[in-house]
Design a protein around this motif. Structure first.
Motif, mmCIF file in Angstrom:
data_model
loop_
_atom_site.group_PDB
_atom_site.id
_atom_site.type_symbol
_atom_site.label_atom_id
_atom_site.label_comp_id
_atom_site.label_asym_id
_atom_site.label_seq_id
_atom_site.Cartn_x
_atom_site.Cartn_y
_atom_site.Cartn_z
ATOM 1 N N ARG A 42 0.774 -1.118 -0.048
ATOM 2 C CA ARG A 42 0.066 -0.011 0.129
ATOM 3 C C ARG A 42 1.078 1.341 0.068
ATOM 4 O O ARG A 42 0.852 2.365 -0.575
ATOM 5 C CB ARG A 42 -0.804 0.204 1.148
ATOM 6 N N GLU A 43 1.855 1.333 0.941
ATOM 7 C CA GLU A 43 2.726 2.353 0.945
ATOM 8 C C GLU A 43 3.639 2.573 -0.458
ATOM 9 O O GLU A 43 3.897 3.581 -0.759
ATOM 10 C CB GLU A 43 3.553 2.218 2.237
ATOM 11 N N GLU A 44 4.081 1.461 -0.966
ATOM 12 C CA GLU A 44 4.648 1.564 -2.334
ATOM 13 C C GLU A 44 3.941 2.183 -3.412
ATOM 14 O O GLU A 44 4.491 2.797 -4.152
ATOM 15 C CB GLU A 44 5.121 -0.031 -2.684
ATOM 16 N N LYS A 45 2.612 1.794 -3.202
ATOM 17 C CA LYS A 45 1.630 2.417 -4.264
ATOM 18 C C LYS A 45 1.250 4.001 -4.043
ATOM 19 O O LYS A 45 0.706 4.456 -4.839
ATOM 20 C CB LYS A 45 0.328 1.723 -4.234
ATOM 21 N N GLY A 46 1.622 4.322 -2.836
ATOM 22 C CA GLY A 46 1.387 5.622 -2.636
ATOM 23 C C GLY A 46 -0.134 5.894 -1.877
ATOM 24 O O GLY A 46 -0.603 7.035 -2.025
ATOM 25 N N LEU A 47 -0.621 4.858 -1.234
ATOM 26 C CA LEU A 47 -2.105 4.877 -1.041
ATOM 27 C C LEU A 47 -2.241 5.177 0.530
ATOM 28 O O LEU A 47 -1.373 4.553 1.328
ATOM 29 C CB LEU A 47 -2.943 3.744 -1.443
ATOM 30 N N THR A 48 -3.126 5.929 1.057
ATOM 31 C CA THR A 48 -3.426 5.813 2.168
ATOM 32 C C THR A 48 -4.167 4.588 2.728
ATOM 33 O O THR A 48 -4.913 4.278 1.728
ATOM 34 C CB THR A 48 -4.096 7.180 2.778
ATOM 35 N N ILE A 49 -4.391 4.416 4.069
ATOM 36 C CA ILE A 49 -5.277 3.146 4.310
ATOM 37 C C ILE A 49 -6.834 3.615 3.971
ATOM 38 O O ILE A 49 -7.424 2.702 3.568
ATOM 39 C CB ILE A 49 -4.956 2.879 5.731
ATOM 40 N N GLU A 50 -7.116 4.793 4.185
ATOM 41 C CA GLU A 50 -8.617 5.127 3.553
ATOM 42 C C GLU A 50 -8.720 4.823 2.382
ATOM 43 O O GLU A 50 -10.127 4.382 1.831
ATOM 44 C CB GLU A 50 -8.798 6.665 4.058
ATOM 45 N N GLU A 51 -7.927 5.250 1.424
ATOM 46 C CA GLU A 51 -8.029 5.136 -0.038
ATOM 47 C C GLU A 51 -8.032 3.530 -0.365
ATOM 48 O O GLU A 51 -9.030 3.313 -1.077
ATOM 49 C CB GLU A 51 -7.017 5.586 -0.556
ATOM 50 N N LEU A 52 -7.303 2.833 0.039
ATOM 51 C CA LEU A 52 -7.172 1.346 0.094
ATOM 52 C C LEU A 52 -8.478 0.695 0.415
ATOM 53 O O LEU A 52 -9.208 -0.140 -0.325
ATOM 54 C CB LEU A 52 -6.122 0.540 0.710
ATOM 55 N N ALA A 53 -9.113 1.075 1.641
ATOM 56 C CA ALA A 53 -10.015 0.745 2.260
ATOM 57 C C ALA A 53 -11.620 0.931 1.208
ATOM 58 O O ALA A 53 -12.475 -0.086 1.022
ATOM 59 C CB ALA A 53 -10.465 1.229 3.637
ATOM 60 N N LYS A 54 -11.268 2.134 0.703
ATOM 61 C CA LYS A 54 -12.374 2.553 -0.007
ATOM 62 C C LYS A 54 -12.491 1.878 -1.416
ATOM 63 O O LYS A 54 -13.480 1.145 -1.763
ATOM 64 C CB LYS A 54 -12.325 3.978 -0.409
ATOM 65 N N ARG A 55 -11.419 1.539 -2.115
ATOM 66 C CA ARG A 55 -11.199 0.934 -3.366
ATOM 67 C C ARG A 55 -11.411 -0.953 -3.057
ATOM 68 O O ARG A 55 -12.050 -1.327 -4.066
ATOM 69 C CB ARG A 55 -9.754 0.947 -3.783
#
Length: 160
Positions: free
Chosen positions: A85-98
């Motif tokens: 997730r960090e490598e893709k530059g996503l926050t935990i909120e963004e990943l959770a939504k996706r």
């Protein structure tokens, strides 16, 4: 007089049977609950003798345990998810939504406090481009062809 080890009834004749892995001497009525140690057949059921002209062919494949090919999550699945997730530059909120999961649930997954359901594992793998499963160690390939196809070979071929 002899006493049945199962029901305690006094009887003149006792039978040696195996009940749930324990050899016991029991009366005729209780003998139906076990198997005779010599033949492993139920008491009173006659075994038909096998013909000597037919040969028994043993399979060359090892015994296949259902749990050998069971998919299991990698031990550090939370770290793998967080790093990807960090490598893709996503926050935990963004990943959770996706992925369609609650943020608090994803927090617990990343801290290895909660194993994700299979549907979420697949979504996380697709979104992050990672693999979270480790396969069973033993490979059961198809037989050498000497014996022909078995029902198990057919099912295995159809699933590919």
């Amino acid at each position: 007089m002899n006493i049945c080890e199962l029901c305690g009834k006094e009887t003149t004749k006792l039978y040696k049977v195996r009940i749930e892995g324990v050899e016991m001497t029991v009366c005729k009525e209780c003998a139906k609950f076990g198997v005779t140690p010599k033949s492993y057949s139920r008491l009173g059921v006659a075994k038909t003798p096998t013909s000597k002209t037919t040969s028994t062919k043993k399979s060359k494949r090892p015994y296949k345990d259902l749990f050998d090919n069971l998919k299991t999550l990698v031990e550090d699945y939370g770290d793998v998810i967080r790093e990807a997730r960090e490598e893709k530059g996503l926050t935990i909120e963004e990943l959770a939504k996706r992925v369609g999961i609650k943020v608090s649930t994803l927090h617990k997954i990343e801290r290895n406090e909660l194993e994700p359901e299979e549907k979420y594992v697949k979504r996380l793998e697709k979104e992050l481009g990672i693999s979270l499963y480790e396969e069973g160690d033993i490979d059961y390939s198809a037989s050498s062809g000497d014996e022909g196809l078995t029902l198990g070979d057919f099912i295995k071929i159809r699933r590919k």
